[in-house]
Design a protein around this motif. Structure first.
Motif, short mmCIF file in Angstrom:
data_model
loop_
_atom_site.label_atom_id
_atom_site.label_comp_id
_atom_site.label_asym_id
_atom_site.label_seq_id
_atom_site.Cartn_x
_atom_site.Cartn_y
_atom_site.Cartn_z
N LEU A 107 0.84 -1.19 0.00
CA LEU A 107 0.00 0.00 0.00
C LEU A 107 0.88 1.25 0.00
N LYS A 118 -0.98 7.29 -9.25
CA LYS A 118 -2.28 6.94 -9.83
C LYS A 118 -3.36 7.95 -9.51
N LYS A 156 -10.13 -12.47 -1.09
CA LYS A 156 -9.77 -11.58 -2.21
C LYS A 156 -9.17 -10.27 -1.70
N THR A 172 -5.47 -8.77 -2.73
CA THR A 172 -5.28 -7.42 -3.27
C THR A 172 -4.35 -6.61 -2.39
N SER A 218 -0.78 -7.45 -3.21
CA SER A 218 -0.37 -7.34 -4.61
C SER A 218 0.86 -6.43 -4.73
N SER A 231 1.45 -3.88 -6.50
CA SER A 231 1.13 -2.46 -6.64
C SER A 231 0.03 -2.07 -5.66
N SER A 232 -0.06 -0.78 -5.40
CA SER A 232 -1.08 -0.26 -4.49
C SER A 232 -2.42 -0.19 -5.21
N GLU A 233 -3.44 -0.86 -4.67
CA GLU A 233 -4.74 -0.98 -5.34
C GLU A 233 -5.85 -0.41 -4.46
N LYS A 253 -8.36 1.69 -5.05
CA LYS A 253 -9.72 1.66 -5.61
C LYS A 253 -10.33 0.27 -5.53
N LYS A 254 -9.53 -0.73 -5.85
CA LYS A 254 -10.04 -2.11 -5.82
C LYS A 254 -10.41 -2.51 -4.39
N LEU A 255 -9.58 -2.12 -3.44
CA LEU A 255 -9.89 -2.41 -2.04
C LEU A 255 -11.18 -1.71 -1.60
N GLU A 281 -3.35 5.07 -2.41
CA GLU A 281 -3.32 5.27 -3.86
C GLU A 281 -3.89 4.07 -4.60
#
Length: 294
Positions: free
Chosen positions: A2, A58, A234, A238, A241, A243-245, A247-249, A294
């Protein structure tokens, strides 16, 4: 991994043409937002700085402030000798025709158009060098900015991991409680149907049980529990992962909140409803932190 949207970085350096300092600040934003502030004489640097920043993050609101001071030789206006000489010769010609006795003072001619070349002209001559040096300072500031965001992101991740572990335990408690409560709920539903339709049950017991099963399906929360478990898995994937996600989180949290709210709307068991309250509090805590990612 993150990365926080909030951060600060600053860097400065001295060159032949002068000194440059860049300050970078960023705060939360749903989209990528870049603001570049440059001195008047270096306003043209806004575009290359903006282009350098576009692929570096991002989302978030990023403000970059450039401060510069120029070497003394660039601050000093230059006298254009050819223009000054032309003015002087023309004034001498007029002076002779009019037979004036006063001498022509050269300093008076300095205010005439074109005699003094302003510093901006000199800066323009070395523009490419100024851009190159400024971007090198920008990269140093960005490195410090990113380091601060990564450190903050690690703190956020640590909190989220602890909180999602608590939420997983809570979902397990809901499942355990529902396994015990389901039989009681089903028997209570049968009793109510029996009171409402006593004659119908003896005539068609099969239809009676079909109706009970149909109604039970509408208040059974096993599907919501299963989906909640799947969302937790899931969410962790995430979170880990490369990369920092953020929005998906955030989207996953919306789904998790939907499931826990559905559980609340279906069950009457007091203990489960209390678990739901605790679960919603945990998810809201996670969401507050995810909105800074982000």
């Amino acid at each position: 991994m993150l990365i926080s949207m909030t951060g600060h970085g600053s860097a400065s350096d001295t060159f032949d043409w002068g000194m440059a300092r860049l300050d970078i600040y960023s705060v939360n934003s749903r989209y990528q937002n870049i603001a570049v502030r440059c001195p008047k004489e270096l306003y043209a640097l806004e575009y290359p700085i903006r282009e350098e920043l576009k692929d570096r993050f991002k989302r978030g609101k990023l403000t970059v402030s450039l401060y510069a001071s120029f070497a003394p030789d660039l601050k000093t206006a230059r006298i254009n000798g050819d223009v000054l000489e032309n003015y002087f010769e023309e004034l001498m010609s007029i002076h002779g025709r009019l037979k004036l006795l006063e001498e022509i003072q050269l300093e008076i001619l300095l205010d005439l158009p074109g005699v003094l070349e302003q510093p901006e002209v000199c800066v323009f001559d070395i523009y490419d060098k100024v851009v190159e040096d400024t971007l090198s300072v920008l990269n140093e500031a960005l490195s410090k900015w990113n380091e601060m965001r990564r450190i903050e992101g690690d703190h956020i991740a640590s909190f989220i991991i602890q909180t999602i572990d608590k939420y997983e335990i809570l979902i397990a408690n809901i499942e355990k409680e529902w396994d015990n409560a389901f039989r009681d709920e089903l028997e209570e539903l049968k009793r109510k149907i029996s009171l409402l339709l006593p004659g119908k049950i003896q005539e068609d017991e099969t239809s009676h049980f079909d109706g009970v099963a149909l109604l039970a399906d509408k208040w059974d929360i096993k599907e919501e529990i299963t989906r909640s478990k799947s969302h937790i898995i899931k969410f962790r994937e995430t979170l880990n992962s490369p990369s920092s996600e953020g929005k998906k989180l955030d989207f996953l949290l919306q789904e998790m909140l939907r499931e826990i709210n559905t559980i609340a709307s279906k069950v009457k068991n007091a203990q489960i409803r209390w678990y739901v309250v605790e679960g919603k509090c945990l998810l809201e805590q996670i969401r507050e932190h995810v909105q800074n990612v982000e």
